[in-house]
Design an enzyme around this catalytic site. Structure first.
Site, short mmCIF file in Angstrom:
data_model
loop_
_atom_site.label_atom_id
_atom_site.label_comp_id
_atom_site.label_asym_id
_atom_site.label_seq_id
_atom_site.Cartn_x
_atom_site.Cartn_y
_atom_site.Cartn_z
N ASP A 146 -9.81 -2.89 -0.15
CA ASP A 146 -9.37 -3.95 -1.05
C ASP A 146 -9.43 -5.34 -0.42
O ASP A 146 -8.81 -6.28 -0.91
CB ASP A 146 -7.94 -3.67 -1.53
CG ASP A 146 -6.93 -3.64 -0.39
OD1 ASP A 146 -7.35 -3.62 0.78
OD2 ASP A 146 -5.72 -3.62 -0.68
N GLU A 147 -10.21 -5.47 0.65
CA GLU A 147 -10.21 -6.74 1.39
C GLU A 147 -11.64 -7.10 1.82
O GLU A 147 -12.36 -6.27 2.36
CB GLU A 147 -9.31 -6.58 2.62
CG GLU A 147 -9.10 -7.82 3.42
CD GLU A 147 -8.18 -7.57 4.61
OE1 GLU A 147 -7.66 -8.55 5.15
OE2 GLU A 147 -8.02 -6.40 5.01
#
Length: 423
Positions: A146-147
Site C-alpha cells: 500500500d506504499e
C-alpha cells in the site's frame, strides 16, 4: 522532488469498494495466523512474492472464505481470536489501533464491524494502482502493498508539485476508488513524513526552505527508522523531537554507522534512488498457534512449514545459503538456531535441515510452543558463495526429483504431494 503515496486504511478501503454501505462506519479488518495449513486435509494454498510483509502473508488460501464477519474469528469454543490488521478512521476515534486484539477492540467499540481479510482483492488493487502510477510518473517504486515512492525531478517543476499531487490523488480516487495521501519533499524520507501529516486523503509538499519549520517539532518516534529501542536511547539523552536530534550531531554520530545514517536522513543530507525493480533477499514462513507441548505434533508442523517454504524457494529460482529457525514458547521464552550451508538446494535436504535446526533450537523442552518460524536468506546470486562439491552429484539427482514434485504442485497445488511424516 520525491513523492510518497500511501493508501489510507488500505484493507478497509478495499473492502468498502465491495461494500459501499460500510462508508463512514467503524470498520476493522481482522487477521488470524493461518493454522489451517496444519490440517491433514489442507488445500488451496497459494504463494505471493511481490507484496508480502506485515499482515500480508507469503502463503495464503487461493480462495476467500465466505465468513466475512466476527464469526470467522471464533474458535471451536466460541472464543473470539485474532488481531486487527487495520481499522477505519471512524474506528480509530474509539482508540482502536493496528495489532490490537479483536476482543479488546470490541470492548472499546461494541458496534465495530469486523471483516475477514481478502488478500486476492488487496493484491489486485495494489497491482492496479502500481500500473496507474507508472503511467503518470517516470520512476515509481513499490515499497509495500500500500506504499509507493516516485521521482518527478525534471518531470514536474517544483512550483507545480502541489497541484500535481492534488490531481494525482483525485485521479486515483476516481479511477481505482482508493483514497490515498501524498507527501512531496526533496528526499524520500521527508516525503514519507509529509504523507503522515497529510492523512487522511490529503497532500502536503515540503520545500527545502520549509524543512526546519516542519520537521523540528515532530517527535523522534514518528520518523521512519526510529523504533522502540532507538526512541528510548534518544529520550535517555533528552532528545525527544527531530529538532533536538538535529542539534546533537556529535552525540548521534558517536553511536555508530546506523545512527550516522539516521541523522543524515532526518537532516535531509541522505536520500536513496527510486528502485523500479526490487529483488527479494530472503523468504520465510511462520505460524502462531495455541500452545502445544507434544513434540511429535510440533515436528509434523515443521515438516509442513518446510514443504511450503521449499515450494516458494524453487518458485523463486534461488539457492539460499543461510537458514534460520526460531521457536516461541509460552512463558515469554524464545530460542533460535541458524546455519550457513553452501550446497545445492533440494527439498529432502531442506526438510532434514529444518528438523535438525528444530532439535537444536528446542532448548526449553518442558515448555509449550506457540510459534514456529523458518527463514532462508543470503541467496547465491547476492552472496557470491560457491556451492560445495561434496555430494554434488547426489544432490543433482535429488534435485531432479524435487523439480518433478514442484511441477506437480504447480499444476495441482502445494498440498498435492506431502511428506509421509505430515500425515
Amino acid at each position: 522532488m520525491k513523492i510518497h503515496i500511501d493508501i489510507d486504511c488500505f484493507f478497509v478501503s478495499a473492502t468498502r469498494i465491495l461494500h459501499p454501505e460500510l462508508e463512514h462506519k467503524a470498520v476493522a479488518i481482522g487477521g488470524r495466523s493461518d493454522t489451517k495449513i496444519f490440517n491433514k486435509d489442507a488445500k488451496n494454498q497459494t504463494v505471493n512474492f511481490e507484496n508480502s510483509g506485515s499482515f500480508v502473508p507469503t502463503f495464503y488460501k487461493a480462495y476467500e472464505t465466505k465468513d466475512d464477519d466476527i464469526a470467522a474469528f471464533k474458535d471451536e469454543d466460541g472464543r473470539v481470536r485474532g488481531i486487527l490488521t487495520t481499522s477505519s478512521y471512524e474506528a480509530r476515534a474509539y482508540g482502536i489501533k493496528t495489532a490490537m486484539t479483536i476482543r479488546e477492540a470490541l470492548q472499546l467499540c461494541p458496534s465495530l464491524i469486523i471483516k475477514a481479510p481478502n488478500m486476492t482483492l488487496y493484491q489486485e488493487l495494489s497491482h492496479k494502482l502500481h500500473e496507474f502510477l507508472a503511467s503518470r510518473i517516470p520512476l515509481i517504486e513499490q515499497a509495500s502493498i500500500d506504499e509507493f515512492y516516485g521521482d518527478v525531478s525534471g518531470w514536474i517543476h517544483d512550483d507545480e508539485i502541489p497541484q500535481f499531487i492534488d490531481n494525482l490523488r483525485d485521479e486515483i480516487k476516481k479511477e481505482i476508488h482508493l483514497p490515498v495521501s501524498i507527501g512531496a519533499a526533496r528526499t524520500r524520507y521527508i516525503a514519507k513524513l509529509a504523507t503522515t501529516y497529510a492523512k487522511p486523503f490529503g497532500c502536503k509538499t515540503i520545500y527545502a526552505f520549509e524543512e526546519d519549520t516542519f520537521i523540528n517539532p515532530i517527535k523522534v518516534e514518528d520518523f521512519a527508522g526510529i523504533g522502540r529501542s532507538m526512541k528510548q536511547k534518544l529520550h535517555a539523552v533528552q532528545i525527544k523531537t527531530l529538532g533536538d536530534l538535529k542539534k546533537r550531531r556529535g552525540t548521534i554520530e558517536s553511536w555508530g554507522p546506523y545512527a550516522i545514517e539516521l541523522y543524515k536522513r532526518v537532516n535531509g543530507e541522505s536520500d536513496a534512488a527510486i528502485q523500479t525493480q526490487r529483488r527479494r533477499k530472503s523468504i520465510g514462513i511462520s505460524r502462531t498457534f495455541d500452545a502445544i507441548f507434544d513434540r511429535i505434533e510440533i515436528k509434523r508442523r515443521v515438516h509442513i512449514l518446510a514443504r511450503h517454504l521449499s515450494y516458494a524457494i524453487y518458485k523463486l529460482g534461488v539457492i539460499p545459503t543461510v537458514y534460520h529457525l526460531s521457536i516461541a514458547y509460552d512463558m515469554n521464552q524464545k530460542s533460535h538456531k541458524n546455519i550457513s550451508l553452501a550446497e545445492l538446494f533440494t527439498e529432502k535436504k531442506f526438510d532434514d535441515l529444518c528438523m535438525r535446526l528444530f532439535n537444536e533450537a528446542d532448548t526449553q523442552k518442558r515448555l509449550q510452543i506457540i510459534r514456529l518460524s523458518i527463514t532462508c536468506s543470503s541467496f547465491t546470486r547476492d552472496s557470491k558463495k560457491e556451492l560445495s562439491l561434496i555430494g554434488f552429484e547426489d544432490d543433482k539427482q535429488m534435485n531432479k526429483l524435487t523439480i518433478q514434485t514442484q511441477r506437480l504442485r504447480e499444476k495441482y497445488g502445494i498440498d498435492a504431494i506431502k511428506f509421509a511424516s505430515e500425515l
